[in-house]
Design a protein around this motif. Structure first.
Motif, PDB file in Angstrom:
ATOM      1  N   MET A   5      59.765 -28.118  39.079  1.00 15.68           N
ATOM      2  CA  MET A   5      59.997 -28.231  37.620  1.00 15.68           C
ATOM      3  C   MET A   5      59.770 -26.883  36.944  1.00 15.68           C
ATOM      4  O   MET A   5      60.528 -26.466  36.076  1.00 15.68           O
ATOM      5  N   GLN A   6      58.694 -26.196  37.354  1.00 17.46           N
ATOM      6  CA  GLN A   6      58.363 -24.899  36.731  1.00 17.46           C
ATOM      7  C   GLN A   6      59.448 -23.873  37.039  1.00 17.46           C
ATOM      8  O   GLN A   6      59.840 -23.084  36.179  1.00 17.46           O
ATOM      9  N   GLN A   7      59.958 -23.912  38.267  1.00 11.11           N
ATOM     10  CA  GLN A   7      61.000 -22.946  38.634  1.00 11.11           C
ATOM     11  C   GLN A   7      62.287 -23.211  37.849  1.00 11.11           C
ATOM     12  O   GLN A   7      62.981 -22.276  37.463  1.00 11.11           O
ATOM     13  N   GLU A   8      62.560 -24.493  37.579  1.00 12.67           N
ATOM     14  CA  GLU A   8      63.743 -24.809  36.754  1.00 12.67           C
ATOM     15  C   GLU A   8      63.560 -24.275  35.343  1.00 12.67           C
ATOM     16  O   GLU A   8      64.465 -23.678  34.773  1.00 12.67           O
ATOM     17  N   ILE A   9      62.354 -24.462  34.789  1.00 11.85           N
ATOM     18  CA  ILE A   9      62.091 -23.991  33.419  1.00 11.85           C
ATOM     19  C   ILE A   9      62.223 -22.466  33.361  1.00 11.85           C
ATOM     20  O   ILE A   9      62.726 -21.903  32.401  1.00 11.85           O
ATOM     21  N   GLY A  10      61.796 -21.798  34.427  1.00 13.22           N
ATOM     22  CA  GLY A  10      61.786 -20.326  34.424  1.00 13.22           C
ATOM     23  C   GLY A  10      63.068 -19.693  34.951  1.00 13.22           C
ATOM     24  O   GLY A  10      63.163 -18.453  35.013  1.00 13.22           O
ATOM     25  N   ALA A  11      64.048 -20.527  35.296  1.00 10.87           N
ATOM     26  CA  ALA A  11      65.242 -19.987  35.964  1.00 10.87           C
ATOM     27  C   ALA A  11      65.943 -18.899  35.143  1.00 10.87           C
ATOM     28  O   ALA A  11      66.493 -17.948  35.696  1.00 10.87           O
ATOM     29  N   GLY A  12      65.907 -19.044  33.813  1.00 14.33           N
ATOM     30  CA  GLY A  12      66.591 -18.056  32.968  1.00 14.33           C
ATOM     31  C   GLY A  12      65.737 -16.840  32.648  1.00 14.33           C
ATOM     32  O   GLY A  12      66.193 -15.950  31.917  1.00 14.33           O
ATOM     33  N   GLY A  13      64.504 -16.797  33.142  1.00  9.67           N
ATOM     34  CA  GLY A  13      63.613 -15.677  32.841  1.00  9.67           C
ATOM     35  C   GLY A  13      63.036 -15.783  31.430  1.00  9.67           C
ATOM     36  O   GLY A  13      63.047 -16.855  30.829  1.00  9.67           O
ATOM     37  N   ARG A  14      62.505 -14.663  30.923  1.00  9.70           N
ATOM     38  CA  ARG A  14      61.922 -14.589  29.567  1.00  9.70           C
ATOM     39  C   ARG A  14      60.841 -15.651  29.337  1.00  9.70           C
ATOM     40  O   ARG A  14      60.842 -16.349  28.320  1.00  9.70           O
ATOM     41  N   ILE A  15      59.946 -15.789  30.310  1.00  5.90           N
ATOM     42  CA  ILE A  15      58.810 -16.690  30.089  1.00  5.90           C
ATOM     43  C   ILE A  15      57.506 -15.991  30.468  1.00  5.90           C
ATOM     44  O   ILE A  15      57.491 -15.053  31.273  1.00  5.90           O
ATOM     45  N   VAL A  16      56.433 -16.474  29.848  1.00  2.00           N
ATOM     46  CA  VAL A  16      55.082 -16.087  30.261  1.00  2.00           C
ATOM     47  C   VAL A  16      54.467 -17.347  30.855  1.00  2.00           C
ATOM     48  O   VAL A  16      54.275 -18.337  30.150  1.00  2.00           O
ATOM     49  N   ALA A  17      54.230 -17.347  32.166  1.00  2.00           N
ATOM     50  CA  ALA A  17      53.697 -18.532  32.847  1.00  2.00           C
ATOM     51  C   ALA A  17      52.228 -18.305  33.165  1.00  2.00           C
ATOM     52  O   ALA A  17      51.862 -17.262  33.704  1.00  2.00           O
ATOM     53  N   GLU A  18      51.394 -19.280  32.836  1.00  2.00           N
ATOM     54  CA  GLU A  18      49.977 -19.160  33.197  1.00  2.00           C
ATOM     55  C   GLU A  18      49.574 -20.290  34.133  1.00  2.00           C
ATOM     56  O   GLU A  18      50.106 -21.394  34.048  1.00  2.00           O
ATOM     57  N   GLY A  19      48.663 -19.995  35.069  1.00  2.00           N
ATOM     58  CA  GLY A  19      48.226 -21.035  35.994  1.00  2.00           C
ATOM     59  C   GLY A  19      47.321 -20.480  37.070  1.00  2.00           C
ATOM     60  O   GLY A  19      46.431 -19.661  36.820  1.00  2.00           O
ATOM     61  N   ARG A  20      47.527 -20.972  38.303  1.00  2.00           N
ATOM     62  CA  ARG A  20      46.712 -20.527  39.441  1.00  2.00           C
ATOM     63  C   ARG A  20      47.575 -19.831  40.481  1.00  2.00           C
ATOM     64  O   ARG A  20      47.101 -18.982  41.214  1.00  2.00           O
ATOM     65  N   ASP A  21      48.849 -20.271  40.565  1.00  2.00           N
ATOM     66  CA  ASP A  21      49.725 -19.804  41.648  1.00  2.00           C
ATOM     67  C   ASP A  21      51.058 -19.309  41.109  1.00  2.00           C
ATOM     68  O   ASP A  21      52.041 -19.274  41.843  1.00  2.00           O
ATOM     69  N   THR A  22      51.130 -18.974  39.817  1.00  2.00           N
ATOM     70  CA  THR A  22      52.444 -18.642  39.254  1.00  2.00           C
ATOM     71  C   THR A  22      52.960 -17.299  39.793  1.00  2.00           C
ATOM     72  O   THR A  22      54.161 -17.126  39.960  1.00  2.00           O
ATOM     73  N   GLY A  23      52.032 -16.380  40.096  1.00  2.00           N
ATOM     74  CA  GLY A  23      52.457 -15.085  40.647  1.00  2.00           C
ATOM     75  C   GLY A  23      52.652 -15.117  42.152  1.00  2.00           C
ATOM     76  O   GLY A  23      53.417 -14.333  42.715  1.00  2.00           O
ATOM     77  N   THR A  24      51.963 -16.040  42.825  1.00  2.00           N
ATOM     78  CA  THR A  24      52.024 -16.064  44.291  1.00  2.00           C
ATOM     79  C   THR A  24      53.116 -16.996  44.818  1.00  2.00           C
ATOM     80  O   THR A  24      53.821 -16.658  45.765  1.00  2.00           O
ATOM     81  N   VAL A  25      53.250 -18.179  44.205  1.00  2.00           N
ATOM     82  CA  VAL A  25      54.134 -19.208  44.770  1.00  2.00           C
ATOM     83  C   VAL A  25      55.309 -19.567  43.858  1.00  2.00           C
ATOM     84  O   VAL A  25      56.443 -19.654  44.311  1.00  2.00           O
ATOM     85  N   VAL A  26      55.026 -19.783  42.573  1.00  2.00           N
ATOM     86  CA  VAL A  26      56.083 -20.304  41.688  1.00  2.00           C
ATOM     87  C   VAL A  26      57.113 -19.222  41.372  1.00  2.00           C
ATOM     88  O   VAL A  26      58.314 -19.435  41.510  1.00  2.00           O
ATOM     89  N   PHE A  27      56.609 -18.055  40.968  1.00  2.00           N
ATOM     90  CA  PHE A  27      57.523 -16.970  40.605  1.00  2.00           C
ATOM     91  C   PHE A  27      57.154 -15.663  41.337  1.00  2.00           C
ATOM     92  O   PHE A  27      56.744 -14.684  40.710  1.00  2.00           O
ATOM     93  N   PRO A  28      57.300 -15.643  42.664  1.00  2.00           N
ATOM     94  CA  PRO A  28      56.939 -14.411  43.380  1.00  2.00           C
ATOM     95  C   PRO A  28      57.808 -13.233  42.944  1.00  2.00           C
ATOM     96  O   PRO A  28      57.429 -12.075  43.130  1.00  2.00           O
ATOM     97  N   GLU A  29      58.961 -13.552  42.333  1.00  2.00           N
ATOM     98  CA  GLU A  29      59.887 -12.503  41.910  1.00  2.00           C
ATOM     99  C   GLU A  29      59.602 -12.007  40.482  1.00  2.00           C
ATOM    100  O   GLU A  29      60.389 -11.234  39.927  1.00  2.00           O
ATOM    101  N   ALA A  30      58.493 -12.470  39.875  1.00  2.00           N
ATOM    102  CA  ALA A  30      58.187 -12.064  38.492  1.00  2.00           C
ATOM    103  C   ALA A  30      58.018 -10.548  38.395  1.00  2.00           C
ATOM    104  O   ALA A  30      57.445  -9.918  39.291  1.00  2.00           O
ATOM    105  N   ALA A  31      58.496  -9.995  37.297  1.00  2.00           N
ATOM    106  CA  ALA A  31      58.426  -8.534  37.129  1.00  2.00           C
ATOM    107  C   ALA A  31      57.010  -8.064  36.822  1.00  2.00           C
ATOM    108  O   ALA A  31      56.631  -6.953  37.168  1.00  2.00           O
ATOM    109  N   TRP A  32      56.222  -8.933  36.136  1.00  2.00           N
ATOM    110  CA  TRP A  32      54.877  -8.505  35.738  1.00  2.00           C
ATOM    111  C   TRP A  32      53.875  -9.603  36.073  1.00  2.00           C
ATOM    112  O   TRP A  32      54.032 -10.748  35.646  1.00  2.00           O
ATOM    113  N   LYS A  33      52.868  -9.223  36.840  1.00  2.00           N
ATOM    114  CA  LYS A  33      51.872 -10.213  37.271  1.00  2.00           C
ATOM    115  C   LYS A  33      50.475  -9.730  36.896  1.00  2.00           C
ATOM    116  O   LYS A  33      50.141  -8.558  37.156  1.00  2.00           O
ATOM    117  N   PHE A  34      49.703 -10.650  36.336  1.00  2.00           N
ATOM    118  CA  PHE A  34      48.321 -10.320  35.982  1.00  2.00           C
ATOM    119  C   PHE A  34      47.393 -11.398  36.543  1.00  2.00           C
ATOM    120  O   PHE A  34      47.801 -12.556  36.692  1.00  2.00           O
TER     121      PHE A  34
END
Ligand code: DC
Length: 233
Positions: free
Chosen positions: A120-149
């Motif tokens: 579900m999260q990957q569908e929401i983020g498919a178009g980009g331009r989102i700030v996702a917060e969680g536990r695994d958003t940089g490792t599993v959900v959006f490994p292709e994210a341009a900016w990870k904190f």
């Protein structure tokens, strides 16, 4: 081959580290959508509790996940938590208790829950331009994210912040119990076998123990602006 980067910001970290405040503010500054993945795990836990499902894999849980209609909507008042609408009802206010956090943590360790919500999260983020917060958003959900904190803070400071937040909503708070819950939940989130709480290798680590939230946002924003030109999409 390098994975092309998407215009997505991920902010992961333990509970109470200031992720929500920072993510909301950063999303507003960037004109990106804010995606609160924790609210989604809380919503699943809430629905399961409502219909009497235990935190273990079962055909009933699979059915609930398959038929779940969940929408995350912007708050009606600026700065409030996102609204979570499940099967037509706004359950957002029921989700923010420490008990619901503990229950969400238990459900979040189940593969079928992670699989459904990650998709579900990957569908929401498919178009980009989102700030996702969680536990695994940089490792599993959006490994292709341009900016990870990865945003951390000492457990004591995190418990203090949660206590202040809950008291401001008029709730009674036992600080010692809150601290114990925070430590237990983080341990469980870090130690689970599937998508544990962890910093992505390419995440920038920030510690909000001594840095105020607006300064954290300013540092993230400056980094994003400085590196925007070098990201692919
Ligand atoms: O961020 P939060 O406190 O609302 O999250 C509640 C629980 O949900 C957290 O203890 C673990 C789980 N969670 C998760 O496993 N993965 C995420 N991306 C977000 C939350």
């Amino acid at each position: 081959m390098l994975t092309p980067r998407k215009r997505i910001v991920t902010i992961d970290g333990p509970s109470g580290g200031g992720k929500s405040t920072v993510s909301r503010a950063l999303a507003a500054k960037l004109h990106f959508t804010y995606l609160d993945t924790g609210a989604m795990y809380r919503a699943v836990a809430y629905q399961c509790r409502r219909v009497g499902l235990a935190a273990k894999e079962s055909p009933e849980l699979a059915e609930l996940l398959a038929s779940l209609k969940m929408e995350l909507l912007p708050p009606l008042v600026n700065g409030d938590d996102v609204r979570v609408v499940v099967d037509g009802a706004d359950i957002g206010h029921e989700l923010r208790t420490p008990e619901m956090g503990m229950l969400a943590s238990q459900f979040s360790a189940l593969p079928m829950v992670r699989y459904a919500l990650t998709r579900m999260q990957q569908e929401i983020g498919a178009g980009g331009r989102i700030v996702a917060e969680g536990r695994d958003t940089g490792t599993v959900v959006f490994p292709e994210a341009a900016w990870k904190f990865f945003l951390d803070a000492s457990a004591e400071v995190r418990a203090q912040r949660r206590a202040t937040q809950l008291r401001s909503k008029g709730e009674n708070v036992d600080k010692e119990q809150l601290l114990a819950q925070i430590i237990k939940r983080d341990q469980d989130d870090r130690q689970r076998s599937l998508a544990p709480l962890a910093a992505a290798p390419d995440a920038i680590l920030l510690d909000s123990t001594t840095i105020p939230a607006d300064e954290v946002v300013a540092r993230m924003y400056a980094h994003i602006l400085a590196t925007s030109c070098c990201r692919d999409q």
